[in-house]
Design a protein around this motif. Structure first.
Motif, short mmCIF file in Angstrom:
data_model
loop_
_atom_site.label_atom_id
_atom_site.label_comp_id
_atom_site.label_asym_id
_atom_site.label_seq_id
_atom_site.Cartn_x
_atom_site.Cartn_y
_atom_site.Cartn_z
N UNK A 1 1.00 -1.14 -0.13
CA UNK A 1 -0.10 -0.06 -0.19
C UNK A 1 1.09 1.37 0.06
N UNK A 2 1.94 1.42 0.76
CA UNK A 2 2.85 2.59 0.90
C UNK A 2 3.65 2.64 -0.14
N UNK A 3 4.12 1.43 -1.09
CA UNK A 3 4.97 1.92 -1.97
C UNK A 3 4.56 1.68 -3.18
N UNK A 4 3.10 1.60 -3.64
CA UNK A 4 2.43 1.72 -4.79
C UNK A 4 1.84 0.68 -5.35
N UNK A 5 1.65 -0.53 -4.62
CA UNK A 5 1.03 -1.78 -5.09
C UNK A 5 -0.42 -1.58 -4.66
N UNK A 6 -1.15 -2.83 -4.81
CA UNK A 6 -2.50 -2.57 -4.69
C UNK A 6 -2.99 -4.04 -3.79
N UNK A 7 -3.85 -3.67 -2.86
CA UNK A 7 -4.35 -4.68 -1.98
C UNK A 7 -5.95 -4.86 -1.85
N UNK A 8 -6.26 -6.09 -2.09
CA UNK A 8 -7.75 -6.16 -2.07
C UNK A 8 -8.47 -6.91 -0.95
N UNK A 9 -9.71 -6.50 -0.65
CA UNK A 9 -10.26 -6.98 0.58
C UNK A 9 -11.15 -8.18 0.45
N UNK A 10 -11.05 -8.95 1.30
CA UNK A 10 -12.33 -9.98 1.52
C UNK A 10 -12.39 -11.31 0.95
N UNK A 11 -12.34 -11.60 -0.47
CA UNK A 11 -13.04 -12.69 -1.11
C UNK A 11 -12.36 -13.88 -0.96
N UNK A 12 -11.09 -13.72 -0.61
CA UNK A 12 -10.15 -14.86 -0.72
C UNK A 12 -9.65 -15.20 0.68
N UNK A 13 -10.38 -15.36 1.73
CA UNK A 13 -10.10 -15.79 2.99
C UNK A 13 -9.03 -16.94 3.04
N UNK A 14 -8.00 -17.24 3.73
CA UNK A 14 -7.22 -18.59 3.77
C UNK A 14 -6.75 -18.49 5.16
#
Ligand code: XMP
Length: 543
Positions: A116-129
């Motif tokens: 998040x801080x270096x310019x990538x992307x994180x998505x929430x939720x759908x792939x709990x593991x």
């Protein structure tokens, strides 16, 4: 159980004390762990101690630019945590962490923060593991020494515990490993030495996790020179700093933890420390004399030996309920300790042998509130009652590390290696009502059993072994006569930290010989059983 090869300190960050980085040990290279609140952050420190690396854990809120300057870490690890980086206001690392020019490893939430801080992307939720997963190699995983020794079997078994996942990486990063639910399970920017893993390398369930963490420290240039001896010196310095010239009292139970804490504190502040050993009449055969003897003869530590067995056994008369037993013992213990501690006069601190597993109470990943299975006996009611502050020099250590520290302090090996013994003592190994007769039979049976275990060279392979005397009498035949005596149960378990346990697989020959000896040598027992329950669903003690 693996003995620790080294040690590190974490700073005490409880709110009662002003937070500062001034306790940083500047004589060693330092690794900073930024704690985002994972249940297993301490395990990162433990793995680093095993690699002889000095580290400090600081909660993310306290990691300011000033603290980074003060600690001047040679490497940084960003821990996991329960938050989601996609939520507004969720925790971040100071941007300066990425500008220090030192290697940074992000674990789980820590990896996502880094993205998040270096310019990538994180998505929430759908792939709990949650739980076991396998990471397949991708890209040039052999290109950096942090990955040496990994993927030797083609894929790596890892432990995952995440709801969010990285879906895009910033320029400079490459994918090193993937899993079905985590396409960026391992990522690296080998120029800047930034690494991220979605799984938890610090837990046992990631078999090569410790290797990866150790590789990371080697890559950062750590020399692996931090030892338990250094831990001891640093802990002594911290105790002196905390206590000044005030008096300290310490409740000795005879167990390894309070004994190691007492000897460590005595080494730090000498006779400013007084120990109080409360004998509740529920100790094993010869135990009270052994403990008091060791402290008086070996260490010359001021010690009050309070024989309060009449008081405790009187109060427990007719009590059969396990929780009532525990609460009665806990309450009396506090009263008795209070009474004797006042004899010391003017003590400002109470020393306790609290270990890290006591601090977290549960190692579950879920971190949910846990129900009370057993009310553990301790001196927790005392600090408020007596206006005392706590000294807990073992708070960051696990049991085997405390043993290593005990050896470092010169405690006799036979003492340091003793199996854990619970505060309520034999009371919880005597299900149902406690009588003096039963306690005496139990003491003698237990002594035979432990003697057998020692004779067969099994003592150190077992986490804990004891006899419980059962509240039933059974019919037997000895010689030509009928007997009607108590049955007992032998218990022996293996465990890493007492949180989970397995029964010990004795040979039938051993069990047969032990049962024979107990029945022949201990009047009052005519039947021996072996408890083969693991924990869970059982617990180690019967009550
Ligand atoms: P359980 O029976 O809960 O025990 O599986 C786990 C470990 O804790 C010890 N134990 C205690 N230790 N005060 C202690 O100091 C207590 O009240 C207490 N109850 C259990 C137990 O012997 C085992 O090592």
């Amino acid at each position: 159980m693996k003995a620790p090869r080294g040690a590190s300190l974490t700073l005490d960050c409880r709110p009662a004390r002003a937070y500062s980085a001034c306790m940083t040990d500047r004589s060693h290279d330092r690794l900073l762990i930024v704690d985002f609140g994972s249940q297993v952050t301490q395990l990162i420190a433990r793995r680093l101690r095993e690699a002889n690396v000095y580290c400090e854990i600081h909660p993310f809120q306290k990691v300011t630019d000033a603290l980074l300057d003060a600690v001047a870490p040679k490497a940084v690890i960003l821990s996991g945590g329960p938050s989601s980086v996609t939520e507004p206001g969720s925790p971040r690392a100071p941007q300066k962490v990425f500008e220090l020019g030192v290697p940074v490893l992000g674990i789980c939430y820590g990896q996502q923060v880094m993205m998040e801080q270096l310019g990538g992307r994180v998505e929430s939720g759908h792939h709990r593991e949650f739980g076991r997963a396998f990471v397949e190699p991708a890209g040039r995983h052999g290109g950096d020494s942090i990955f040496s020794g990994l993927f030797a079997q083609g894929r790596e078994e890892v432990w995952m515990s995440h709801g969010d996942r990285v879906t895009a990486i910033p320029p400079g990063f490459e994918v090193i490993g993937t899993s079905p639910n985590a396409p960026y399970a391992i990522i690296a920017d080998t120029d800047r030495h930034f690494y991220g893993v979605q799984f938890h390398p610090e837990v046992h369930h990631t078999p090569n996790g410790a290797k990866l963490l150790e590789n990371f420290t080697w890559l950062a240039g750590f020399r692996g020179d931090w030892t338990m001896g250094a831990y001891k010196d640093e802990a002594i310095r911290k105790i002196r700093e905390q206590v000044g010239d005030a008096k300290v009292i310490c409740g000795l139970s005879g167990g390894v933890d309070s004994s190691v804490a007492a000897v460590l504190i005595h080494e730090a502040i000498g006779d400013q420390l007084t120990c109080v050993f409360v004998d509740h009449g529920l100790m094993r055969l010869g135990e009270a004399d052994e403990v008091v003897g060791m402290f008086r003869d070996h260490y010359n530590i001021p010690l009050i030996h309070a024989d309060e067995s009449e008081l405790f056994l009187g109060a427990l008369d007719g009590v059969a309920d396990p929780e009532e037993k525990r609460k009665t013992i806990g309450r009396l213990f506090i009263d008795v300790f209070d009474k004797h501690a006042r004899e010391v006069g003017g003590a400002k601190f109470l020393a306790q042998g609290t270990l890290y597993p006591d601090v977290i109470e549960s190692v579950s990943f879920s971190g949910g509130p846990s129900v009370t299975i057993k009310s553990h006996h301790n001196v927790g009611g005392l600090p408020e009652k007596m206006g005392l502050k706590l000294v807990e020099p073992l708070r960051e250590l696990f049991k085997d590390e405390v043993r290593a520290l005990g050896r470092e302090l010169g405690l006799p090996a036979s003492f340091v290696g003793r199996h854990p013994f619970p505060g309520p003592g034999l009371a919880i190994r005597c299900p149902g009502e406690i009588t003096r007769d039963k306690l005496e039979i139990l003491r003698r049976a237990d002594a035979v059993y432990i003697d057998q275990i020692r004779k067969h060279g099994l003592y150190d392979d077992i986490w804990q072994a004891y006899v419980a005397i059962l509240p039933v009498r059974t019919v037997g035949v000895m010689g030509d006569g009928r007997t009607y005596d108590y049955a007992c149960a032998l218990r022996a378990v293996t465990s890493v930290d007492g949180m989970t346990a397995d029964y010990y697989p004795f040979s039938h020959a051993f069990l047969g010989e032990t049962a024979n000896r107990i029945i022949n040598e201990v009047t009052g027992i005519n039947r021996v059983t072996y408890d083969i329950t693991s924990k869970p669903p059982g617990t180690i003690e019967w009550e």
